[in-house]
Design an enzyme around this catalytic site. Structure first.
Site, PDB file in Angstrom:
ATOM      1  N   ARG A  99      -1.196  -0.344  11.074  1.00 58.06           N
ATOM      2  CA  ARG A  99      -1.017  -1.700  10.536  1.00 58.06           C
ATOM      3  C   ARG A  99      -0.458  -1.634   9.122  1.00 58.06           C
ATOM      4  O   ARG A  99       0.437  -2.386   8.759  1.00 58.06           O
ATOM      5  CB  ARG A  99      -2.312  -2.514  10.565  1.00 58.06           C
ATOM      6  CG  ARG A  99      -2.040  -3.988  10.185  1.00 58.06           C
ATOM      7  CD  ARG A  99      -3.271  -4.873  10.180  1.00 58.06           C
ATOM      8  NE  ARG A  99      -2.932  -6.280  10.040  1.00 58.06           N
ATOM      9  CZ  ARG A  99      -2.731  -6.901   8.872  1.00 58.06           C
ATOM     10  NH1 ARG A  99      -2.829  -6.245   7.743  1.00 58.06           N
ATOM     11  NH2 ARG A  99      -2.420  -8.191   8.839  1.00 58.06           N
ATOM     12  N   CYS A 100      -0.978  -0.702   8.324  1.00 55.11           N
ATOM     13  CA  CYS A 100      -0.485  -0.569   6.938  1.00 55.11           C
ATOM     14  C   CYS A 100       0.998  -0.214   6.900  1.00 55.11           C
ATOM     15  O   CYS A 100       1.707  -0.597   5.983  1.00 55.11           O
ATOM     16  CB  CYS A 100      -1.210   0.538   6.189  1.00 55.11           C
ATOM     17  SG  CYS A 100      -2.978   0.530   6.320  1.00 55.11           S
ATOM     18  N   MET A 101       1.450   0.557   7.883  1.00 58.78           N
ATOM     19  CA  MET A 101       2.825   1.071   7.843  1.00 58.78           C
ATOM     20  C   MET A 101       3.848   0.087   8.409  1.00 58.78           C
ATOM     21  O   MET A 101       5.012   0.466   8.585  1.00 58.78           O
ATOM     22  CB  MET A 101       2.917   2.377   8.656  1.00 58.78           C
ATOM     23  CG  MET A 101       2.138   3.531   8.050  1.00 58.78           C
ATOM     24  SD  MET A 101       2.554   5.089   8.851  1.00 58.78           S
ATOM     25  CE  MET A 101       1.964   4.808  10.512  1.00 58.78           C
TER      26      MET A 101
END
Ligand SMILES: NC(=[NH2+])NCCC[C@H](N)C(=O)O
Length: 411
Positions: A400-402
């Site tokens: 999700r962060c990426m």
């Protein structure tokens, strides 16, 4: 016509997503610089890139168009023309600590001698002092930074495209980030929105821009539905910024009518809400058991607008109940990271076992190293697509962060 940014949920089929392929910036630093750069180790770049390509391929294979931050910035600057490029560089140098003076001029000459692509890659990777053949005689270099190797620090966190901006409805927040290591990152997104032909003049809303004082990061911003957003009160996002963006979303008729503020522990392992809590299906969520007190208690507040236009804030402490209420569901499934075993949960959360990217309702992308959590997700009926994760995880961020979704299908 769907706008070039259109996100009304966390789980609608992912159509367009922005990534950043890790480049020289993820290894252009010393162990001593790691804490300040928010890294816990130095990734081995060739493998990190391979893993990232595997992530991008997985998204493409499932129907998403992948756009790369670095390309979008270059295209935006080229579309803007020479004056825009110079102004961009000027501002980047100013934000890097060189508003004027000899170093500003030397860096400007050095970077403007490059093609736009080279310049952008260089700004991201960082500029070492030994690249320029002049001896700085300014006071900062002489008195404070004689041994410091960089003029411009690298930006290793750029591959976490989730954080500098967040897509919310037909617009976005361009974020004022918490730590100096990341603050310049959101300027890239601002440049894209202002000058890239795909995004500029398309009627996109900037609900809140990076010049606002309160801190907010995209890892804390979750679009629960077309009317409800959840935002973490975290190490990175202040309660004041949440009130501010809530006010703006309500006033500007964004479609969002409710903001759910969720307070999480303020520490590096759980820097954003999405490291401990994500939405992965209409009624399913991952949650790190470490954030919940007895009986699933956690401080949350719903924020709405009252008739006079003021914010109305209501406290709740039962996460399950409040999610049911805001989403109008009879039941929901909170799936514990690591299956609830505290040791496994802590270990897998550390490597982003809770940081799950939904690419369609019930279809998620996760790191392969979190095999216990992945198995638990499968047992709860999810389709789990695993991606490689040995090196990427060293930056403390997962799928999700990426990823910054730009367009998702409406539910
Ligand atoms: N959305 C996220 N959880 N992003 C993770 C970002 C990790 C990055 N090293 C930072 O500390 O900022």
């Amino acid at each position: 016509m769907t706008k070039p940014i259109h996100v009304t949920s966390e789980i609608g089929k992912l159509d367009v997503v922005m990534l950043k392929r890790p480049g020289a910036e993820v290894e252009n630093f010393t162990p001593e610089m790691m804490p300040r750069l928010l890294f816990d180790d130095i990734p081995y770049l060739p493998i990190a890139q391979k893993e990232h390509d595997n992530f991008a391929d997985t998204l493409r294979a499932n129907g998403a168009e992948v756009l790369y931050l670095e390309n979008l910035v270059v295209e935006a600057l080229d579309a803007g023309g020479p004056a825009v490029k110079t102004a961009f560089l000027d501002k980047m140098l100013t934000e890097s600590g060189y508003a004027a003076g000899i170093i500003h001029r030397e860096l400007e000459d050095y970077l403007l001698s490059m093609t736009t692509t080279e310049m952008v890659i260089k700004l991201m990777a960082g500029v070492r002092k030994n690249e320029l053949d002049f001896v700085p005689r300014d006071l900062v270099s002489a008195a404070e930074e004689q041994d410091y190797p960089f003029y411009l620090d690298p930006m290793p966190n750029l591959y976490f495209t989730r954080d500098p901006a967040a897509s919310l409805g037909d617009g976005l927040s361009i974020n004022h980030m918490t730590f100096p290591a990341r603050q310049r990152e959101s300027f890239f997104m601002e440049t894209i929105i202002n000058y890239h032909p795909r995004f500029a003049d398309q009627g996109l809303h900037v609900w809140r821009d990076r010049d606002q004082p309160g801190r907010i990061e995209g890892g804390d911003e979750l679009v629960l539905s077309d009317t409800v957003i959840a935002i973490g009160v975290s190490e990175r996002t202040s309660a004041g910024a949440i009130e501010d963006i809530a006010r703006r979303l309500f006033e500007r008729k964004s479609g969002f009518e409710k903001v759910l503020a969720i307070r999480i522990p303020h520490n590096h392992a759980m820097m954003h809400l999405d490291t401990v809590f994500t939405m992965i299906n209409h009624d399913q969520f991952t949650v790190h058991p470490g954030i919940l007190g007895e009986g699933g208690q956690i401080d949350t507040w719903t924020i709405t607008e009252d008739q006079t236009g003021d914010l109305h804030v209501n406290h709740h402490s039962d996460l399950k109940q409040v999610l049911k209420d805001v989403l109008g569901l009879a039941e929901i499934d909170l799936i514990p990271t690591g299956g609830g075993d505290p040791l496994i949960a802590d270990r897998e959360q550390w490597n982003d076992g809770s940081n799950t990217l939904a690419i369609a309702p019930g279809v998620v992308v996760t790191y392969n190293r979190n095999y216990v959590s992945n198995q638990v997700l499968r047992e709860h009926g999810l389709k789990v697509l695993e991606v490689l994760s040995s090196e990427l995880s060293r930056g403390r961020g997962g799928p999700r962060c990426m990823s910054m979704p730009l367009v998702r299908e409406d539910l």
